[in-house]
Structure formats: structure tokens, C-alpha cells
Design a protein around this motif. Structure first.
Motif, short mmCIF file in Angstrom:
data_model
loop_
_atom_site.label_atom_id
_atom_site.label_comp_id
_atom_site.label_asym_id
_atom_site.label_seq_id
_atom_site.Cartn_x
_atom_site.Cartn_y
_atom_site.Cartn_z
N PRO A 147 0.84 -1.21 0.00
CA PRO A 147 0.00 0.00 0.00
C PRO A 147 0.87 1.26 0.00
N ILE A 148 0.63 2.13 -0.97
CA ILE A 148 1.40 3.39 -1.07
C ILE A 148 0.57 4.48 -0.40
N THR A 149 1.13 5.09 0.62
CA THR A 149 0.37 6.10 1.34
C THR A 149 0.93 7.50 1.15
N LEU A 150 2.15 7.57 0.64
CA LEU A 150 2.76 8.89 0.46
C LEU A 150 3.61 8.91 -0.80
N ILE A 151 3.42 9.97 -1.61
CA ILE A 151 4.26 10.17 -2.79
C ILE A 151 4.86 11.56 -2.66
N GLU A 152 6.16 11.62 -2.85
CA GLU A 152 6.83 12.91 -2.76
C GLU A 152 7.52 13.19 -4.07
N SER A 153 7.33 14.38 -4.64
CA SER A 153 8.12 14.71 -5.81
C SER A 153 8.52 16.17 -5.74
N THR A 154 9.58 16.49 -6.45
CA THR A 154 10.22 17.78 -6.24
C THR A 154 10.73 18.41 -7.54
N THR A 155 10.99 19.70 -7.45
CA THR A 155 11.72 20.43 -8.48
C THR A 155 12.84 21.14 -7.75
N ASN A 156 14.04 20.98 -8.23
CA ASN A 156 15.19 21.61 -7.56
C ASN A 156 16.09 22.22 -8.62
N ARG A 157 15.94 23.51 -8.82
CA ARG A 157 16.75 24.18 -9.83
C ARG A 157 17.48 25.34 -9.20
N ASN A 158 18.60 25.65 -9.79
CA ASN A 158 19.36 26.76 -9.22
C ASN A 158 20.15 27.49 -10.29
N ASP A 159 19.49 27.85 -11.36
CA ASP A 159 20.18 28.67 -12.36
C ASP A 159 19.15 29.62 -12.97
N PRO A 160 19.61 30.76 -13.46
CA PRO A 160 18.66 31.77 -13.95
C PRO A 160 17.73 31.23 -15.03
N GLY A 161 18.25 30.41 -15.94
CA GLY A 161 17.41 29.84 -17.00
C GLY A 161 16.28 29.02 -16.40
N GLY A 162 16.62 28.28 -15.35
CA GLY A 162 15.63 27.45 -14.67
C GLY A 162 14.59 28.27 -13.94
N ALA A 163 14.93 29.55 -13.67
CA ALA A 163 13.98 30.46 -13.01
C ALA A 163 13.36 31.40 -14.03
N TRP A 164 13.43 30.99 -15.32
CA TRP A 164 12.76 31.70 -16.42
C TRP A 164 13.35 33.07 -16.73
N GLN A 165 14.61 33.28 -16.37
CA GLN A 165 15.29 34.54 -16.72
C GLN A 165 15.88 34.41 -18.11
N TYR A 166 15.01 34.21 -19.09
CA TYR A 166 15.49 34.03 -20.45
C TYR A 166 16.04 35.34 -21.01
N GLU A 167 16.80 35.18 -22.10
CA GLU A 167 17.41 36.35 -22.74
C GLU A 167 16.31 37.28 -23.29
N ILE A 168 16.49 38.57 -23.08
CA ILE A 168 15.59 39.54 -23.70
C ILE A 168 16.26 39.98 -25.00
N GLU A 169 15.75 39.50 -26.11
CA GLU A 169 16.43 39.74 -27.38
C GLU A 169 16.27 41.19 -27.81
N LYS A 170 17.39 41.76 -28.26
CA LYS A 170 17.33 43.20 -28.60
C LYS A 170 16.48 43.45 -29.86
N GLU A 171 16.31 42.42 -30.67
CA GLU A 171 15.45 42.58 -31.86
C GLU A 171 13.97 42.68 -31.46
N GLY A 172 13.64 42.31 -30.25
CA GLY A 172 12.25 42.31 -29.81
C GLY A 172 11.78 43.72 -29.46
N THR A 173 11.12 44.38 -30.39
CA THR A 173 10.64 45.75 -30.17
C THR A 173 9.15 45.81 -30.55
N PRO A 174 8.48 46.92 -30.25
CA PRO A 174 7.07 47.01 -30.65
C PRO A 174 6.89 46.85 -32.16
N LYS A 175 7.99 47.07 -32.90
CA LYS A 175 7.90 46.94 -34.36
C LYS A 175 7.92 45.48 -34.79
N THR A 176 8.63 44.66 -34.05
CA THR A 176 8.79 43.25 -34.47
C THR A 176 7.86 42.31 -33.70
#
Lengths: 166, 519
Positions: free
Chosen positions: B252-281
Motif C-alpha cells: 500500500p502506497i500512502t505517500l508520494i513525494e516529488s520535487t523540483t530543484n533548480r538553481n540557475d537563472p534559465g531554470g527560473a525563467w530569466q530568459y534572454e531579452i532579445e534586442k530585436e524584440g521591439t514594438p515593431k517586431t
């Protein structure tokens, strides 16, 4: 060329038994290392090679990129260790076995040397600084090569019977 | 006579001396045999329970390539690139870069794995992206013949669409991949199904609970194949884990544990802000048309949309969704009765409104178990994914280990007989143990460890997204079912939204399955 001569050196009993024991114990270690790799279908030298640092690291990278080279290294390790182990225990071509063992251990040592400036991702099972078990076993095999016993107790006694009577 | 005897004695002495150490071999092999015999008995007694599990990995089913399928993609950002690659198309920049990486690091198998994928007999006819740079990349991908099945068919440049509704109306498109921010998923799925296009959509299925209800109803009544982008469904260890649970190995399984363990900016969604990305593009108006808050153009919000609940679903929809779906795949849990979540923005105090540390506890009283998820984006200590049973516990990721519990009822006798040892695993499975990977970035490593990047079939390495994509395309062609269909997608969306709701409302959220609403 190597020609074993029986009783090249006159050992007293303590020396002889000491040397034979060392030969058999090292043989046992090699044999079990070899057999356990042969019987474990998951074993591969890849993890060891991947960890390689220092002068052999470039060489191991080349092997790692080629699955058939890894397979060849695996094969040589499994059967080489086993053959060396059998040779040392039985005293059969023991000197060749010893020399092969020195070369193999030398490669292991140089592939992952315990130098202070090198860091490995896997912890070792003991504490080593320059000197590790491979180096000691290699040195012990050197001692066995220069103080041979297989022509006294070992199959080499029969193989090299004729040479010894010259 | 006595001379003969002494010669005979001397000969015997010779033999004895020559073979003096042979008995050692006898001892060696006797001990070895005993050790192996004991292991075999142990294995046999465990195998009785595990049956076929130790056998080679599942075989990839090859189906007839069928008629050419015409794809369109909506959203060619990070996941869009990955999904299109899984379908067999990528930019020349990617292939050149991957080849370069493979040349520099022989262990980097990215390119080899890509071109070694099964050719799915598809073409890319349409690319819809509201950001010009990415749309152009998509068009370049449509004709890049450096791909699986290179040279087998003529590739023509895909048409660019500026609005997703136009791509859905296109006559030369049979199926669409949706890889936009979460806030657009629901509307696009609904419109695609109504336009008769098959849908592969990235997780999280929807941004809100009401959207999940609408999507469920439309897809359920529609006549298209739907696949939600949980590529974990293809991971070999998960398939084995499911069998282990079904066979009751863990008790009988009574407990399930799962996790996310990240420690880098990419993993925290700090993606590159591309300079080509403007209201024009960038068509900012269209981007935020489905977002609850309307703001002037903001490049950070466009490139790093996962940091705001206006567009994304935070840790719940982004990463818990993978974890939950893995658990749901293995245990068939469905939607929990209650959820209670907590967390906060403790590390990335950069204006985001989604938490970077997040916990949720789900109760399944009908199943007599709790599922607990814990995540941090500021520490990489791996905590694994564990299924805790009375008789054994199982850890599942890229590898799989089942360890017996010392107090197990089921294995009590076997432990006493020495057949099962509490200190040794009952079962271990290492994915592609004879293979070597060369995965570089911290986030890639995180996903690889979770088994989300690569898996193996018949010893060959496959991108899990490719297998998931292939399953969807096979389903379209042969009428089979997808593994992450609308039922699983609905369970995923509701379960994740329960956690977000609980976090935001700071209360226990209960699911009323009859009236399909939170209490």
C-alpha cells in the motif's frame, strides 16, 4: 628475451612463502576483478574513462566517442584481468602476467591519478595523495617480477623445465 | 628398484610443486559459485514478483508511415523549437551549431540523436508567430533538409501567419502544434478543434480552471486527436514504474513525494531579452489580448512571460505539471480531493508575481494517500521522486530503484530466509547505462536527470518529445489513442490550478467532481 631460470635466487622458506602468498593474493584480486566484470552485463569501462584526468584524458575521449573502441577496452579489461589473475595464482607464465599487470595498473593509475590538483566527481573509497592502491599493487607486481617464484611453485616449473636444466 | 622409486618420488614432488597453488583456484571458484548461486536464488525470488520487468526496454512500434501529414506551428519560441525538432524540423543555425558542438565534444550526441529520429513523413506548411524573428526562423526550419529522412521529399518554404486564426483556416494544414504562452492555449485549442485540426499543445493545458472546463468539453466532443505535451509519458523508467505499482511490489502506497530543484537563472525563467524584440517586431496587442492585465509594451514580459500569472501558471503549471503527470501516469491518481499550497517569492525579487519556492499537499482519501510536491528555484539539491509503500519504496527518474522496507509484511519471510535484504535494492534499472551523455547547461541537466530529455528504445537514444510527437502523429494516422489525451490533460490542468488557487487564496481548495468546481 625472458628465460626463466629455476632457483635463480636462493630463497629461504620464509621468503619463498611470503613471495608466493603475495603472488596468489594479487592473482586473486585480479581474477575476481575480471570475473565480476564478465558476469555483470551492465559493466562498462565508460564511467571510469569519462572521469579521466591528466595526460590520458584526450586519449580516453577518443575511445569514448567510438562505441566499438569502448567495447574493445571492456573486452581487454575483463579478459585481461582474468588471465593475469589465473597466471599469477597458477604460476603459469607468471612473469608475463606480472608485467601485463604492471602495464594495466599503470594505465589505471595514469588515467585517474590521485594528484592534489585533480578533482574527481566520484569520491574514492579511501584517502590517497599520489600513492594509491594501484600504485602499491603495481610496485608489488614489480617485486614479484624480479623475485620470481612460479618456477619453484607453479606451472612454470613444468613449462620451463628444460630451460632450467641448462 | 629403489632408484626407480626415487625417480617416481621426484616426479611426484615436481608435480606437487608445479600445482601447489591450484587449490587456491578451487577455493576461489567454490566461493564464486556459492555467491552466484545465492544471488540467483535471491533474484529468482524477487523475479517471481517482478515478472517480465527485467527484460529489455519496450520496443518502438513502427507503423506504416502513411500519407504525408501537413503541420503548422503556433508559437516558435523555446518550446516551439524543441517540439518542431521533435517533429523533424529545425533551423540551419541549430543543425550547424549542433554539428559544431559534436565536433568539439565527441560526447555531445544532440545532432546524432536528431538526425537519427524516425522520419515522421510530415511537412511544415505554416508558421504562426507574433514576433518576426521567430517566424523567420520557423520559415528557415521548414526548408532545412539537414534532418531525419533528408533528401526523401522536396521541402518548400512554409507560409507565415500573423494571426493564429488564419493558420487554423488554412486548407493545407492538417494538424497544429501549439507552443504559445499558457494564456493563449485554451482559445487556440478550442478554435483548432472547431476548425478540424489535430492538436499537440504544450503544458499547462490552460491558464485557468474555467478554460480547462471549456477545453475539455470541446475536445471531448470534437473529432480530432489531442496530445498534451507531457513527454514524460514516453520515459522507459516510468513505464516500468507503472508495472511495479500495478503488481503491488510496493504494498500500500500512502505517500508520494516529488520535487523540483533548480538553481540557475534559465531554470527560473530569466530568459534572454532579445534586442530585436521591439514594438515593431512583436505584435504586443495580440500577445496580451487574452491576458487579464493590459500594459504598454514590455519586452521582459514578452520574453519572460512565465514569471507572471497574467500569461503563465507559475511553478504549478510549469513544473508541478510535469511531476504530477509523471505520478498520474504511474499511479492513475486523477484529480485530488483537496489541495493546500504555500510558498513565496524568496529569492528572485525581480518584479515577478509567481512564487520561486512552492509547496502543495494533495489528499486522495479514496486512494488512502497523500501526494506532496515541493519546489525551489534557488537550490539544486536533488530530492528525487519517491513512492513510499509499506513493503518497499521506489525512486523514479532517469533511473529506477525499488528498495524493500525493513518492516515490510510482504517481504518479512523472504528477509528472514535471507532472500531479500533490507539494505539492498529489490530492483534497479539504469536507463541506457552503457551510453554516455554530454548534456551541458544546468537546466538541461535538471531535465535529463528527470528523464525528460532522452530515453532509450532497444538501446537507441531517443528524444522523449520526439516519441511523444510520434505517438500523436501515429494516432492521427491510425486512429489510436494518445497517452496524454484530453482526460489526462483535464486532470493535469485542474490539479495544477487547485494548487495555484490554494496558494493565491491561502486556503484549502476542494474539488467538487459532480459540479466541476472548486469549493
Amino acid at each position: 628475451m625472458y628465460t626463466p631460470v629455476r632457483n635463480q635466487i636462493n630463497y629461504n622458506q620464509f621468503q619463498l612463502y611470503g613471495l608466493i602468498s603475495l603472488r596468489v593474493l594479487i592473482g586473486w584480486h585480479f581474477l575476481y576483478e575480471g570475473i565480476s566484470k564478465i558476469t555483470n552485463s551492465y559493466w562498462s569501462s565508460a564511467a571510469f574513462l569519462m572521469e579521466s584526468k591528466w595526460i590520458f584524458s584526450g586519449w580516453t575521449q577518443i575511445i569514448l566517442t567510438n562505441p566499438s573502441a569502448v567495447a574493445a577496452v571492456d573486452f581487454l579489461n575483463m579478459w585481461g584481468l582474468t588471465a593475469i589473475g589465473l597466471g599469477l595464482i597458477c604460476g603459469c607464465f607468471a612473469r608475463w602476467a606480472g608485467i601485463a599487470g604492471i602495464i594495466l595498473l599503470g594505465i589505471y593509475y595514469l588515467t585517474n591519478p590521485p594528484f592534489l590538483e585533480l578533482e574527481y566527481s566520484m569520491p574514492t573509497e579511501g584517502s590517497y595523495m599520489i600513492v594509491n592502491k594501484n600504485l602499491i599493487e603495481m610496485c608489488a607486481l614489480y617485486v614479484l617480477t624480479v623475485f620470481p617464484t612460479s618456477t619453484i611453485v607453479g606451472i612454470d616449473r613444468l613449462i620451463f623445465k628444460n630451460e632450467s636444466k641448462h | 628398484m629403489s632408484e626407480n622409486k626415487s625417480v617416481e618420488n621426484a616426479g611426484r614432488r615436481e608435480i606437487i610443486k608445479a600445482l601447489g597453488t591450484i587449490p587456491v583456484l578451487g577455493v576461489f571458484f567454490y566461493k564464486l559459485f556459492k555467491k552466484h548461486a545465492l544471488e540467483e536464488i535471491r533474484n529468482a525470488s524477487v523475479m517471481e514478483e517482478l515478472g517480465e520487468l527485467k527484460k529489455a526496454p519496450a520496443v518502438i512500434t513502427s507503423k506504416e508511415p502513411g500519407k504525408l501529414l501537413r503541420l503548422g506551428i503556433i508559437g516558435y519560441g523555446g518550446r516551439g523549437h524543441a517540439l518542431l525538432r521533435a517533429a523533424g524540423f529545425t533551423t540551419p543555425e541549430w543543425t550547424d551549431d549542433a554539428k559544431q558542438r559534436a565536433e568539439e565534444n565527441k560526447m555531445d550526441k544532440g545532432y546524432e540523436t536528431f538526425v537519427g529520429q524516425t522520419d515522421l513523413n510530415v511537412v511544415l506548411n505554416g508558421v504562426c508567430d507574433i514576433y518576426d524573428t521567430r517566424a523567420e526562423e520557423g520559415l528557415a526550419a521548414s526548408t532545412n533538409d539537414d534532418r531525419p529522412g533528408s533528401g526523401t521529399r522536396k521541402l518548400t518554404t512554409a507560409k507565415r501567419y500573423r494571426h493564429y486564426q488564419d493558420i487554423l483556416n488554412a486548407k493545407d494544414i492538417d494538424a497544429v502544434i501549439i507552443a504559445t504562452p499558457d494564456h493563449w492555449h485554451a482559445q487556440m485549442i478550442i478554435d483548432a478543434v472547431q476548425a478540424g485540426k489535430h492538436v499537440y499543445c504544450e503544458k499547462c493545458m490552460t491558464r485557468t480552471t474555467s478554460e480547462a472546463l471549456d477545453v475539455y468539453d470541446v475536445v471531448k466532443n470534437g473529432n480530432v486527436k489531442f496530445q498534451l505535451g507531457h513527454q514524460n509519458r514516453q520515459i522507459e523508467t516510468h513505464l516500468k514504474a507503472k508495472t511495479i505499482v500495478e503488481k503491488g511490489i510496493l504494498g500500500p502506497i500512502t505517500l508520494i513525494e516529488s520535487t523540483t530543484n533548480r538553481n540557475d537563472p534559465g531554470g527560473a525563467w530569466q530568459y534572454e531579452i532579445e534586442k530585436e524584440g521591439t514594438p515593431k517586431t512583436i505584435d504586443w496587442k495580440q500577445f496580451q489580448a487574452k491576458a487579464p492585465t493590459k500594459l504598454p509594451f514590455n519586452a521582459e514580459r514578452f520574453f519572460r512571460w512565465r514569471k507572471w500569472f497574467d500569461y503563465g501558471t507559475g511553478l504549478a503549471g510549469d513544473l508541478l505539471s510535469h511531476e504530477y503527470d509523471a505520478v498520474n501516469q504511474i499511479m492513475d491518481l486523477g484529480i485530488p480531493k483537496t489541495a493546500v499550497a504555500s510558498g513565496g517569492i524568496y529569492f528572485y525579487k525581480d518584479g515577478r508575481d509567481v512564487p520561486d519556492v512552492f509547496q502543495v499537499v494533495y489528499e486522495y482519501p479514496d486512494r488512502n494517500l497523500t501526494y506532496m510536491y515541493s519546489a525551489t528555484l534557488a537550490s539544486g539539491k536533488s530530492r528525487g521522486r519517491v513512492f513510499m509503500g509499506h513493503d518497499a519504496h521506489m525512486e523514479v527518474g532517469r533511473d529506477l530503484t525499488v528498495n524493500p522496507d525493513p518492516q515490510s509484511t510482504r517481504y518479512k519471510d523472504k528477509m528472514e530466509e535471507g532472500m531479500v535484504s533490507a539494505s539492498l535494492p529489490l530492483f534497479t534499472y539504469t536507463t541506457g547505462s552503457k551510453e554516455i551523455d554530454g548534456i551541458t547547461s544546468a537546466t538541461s541537466k535538471y531535465f535529463a536527470k528527470k528523464g525528460l530529455v532522452y530515453t532509450y528504445r532497444e538501446g537507441k537514444r531517443f528524444n522523449t518529445s520526439h516519441l511523444h510527437m510520434k505517438e500523436w502523429i501515429d494516432a492521427i494516422r491510425h486512429g489510436t489513442e494518445t497517452s496524454c489525451n484530453i482526460e489526462r490533460g483535464f486532470e493535469e490542468a485542474i490539479t495544477c490550478h487547485m494548487a495555484t488557487e490554494s496558494y493565491l487564496q491561502k486556503k484549502v481548495v476542494e474539488w467538487d467532481s459532480v459540479n466541476r468546481k472548486f469549493i
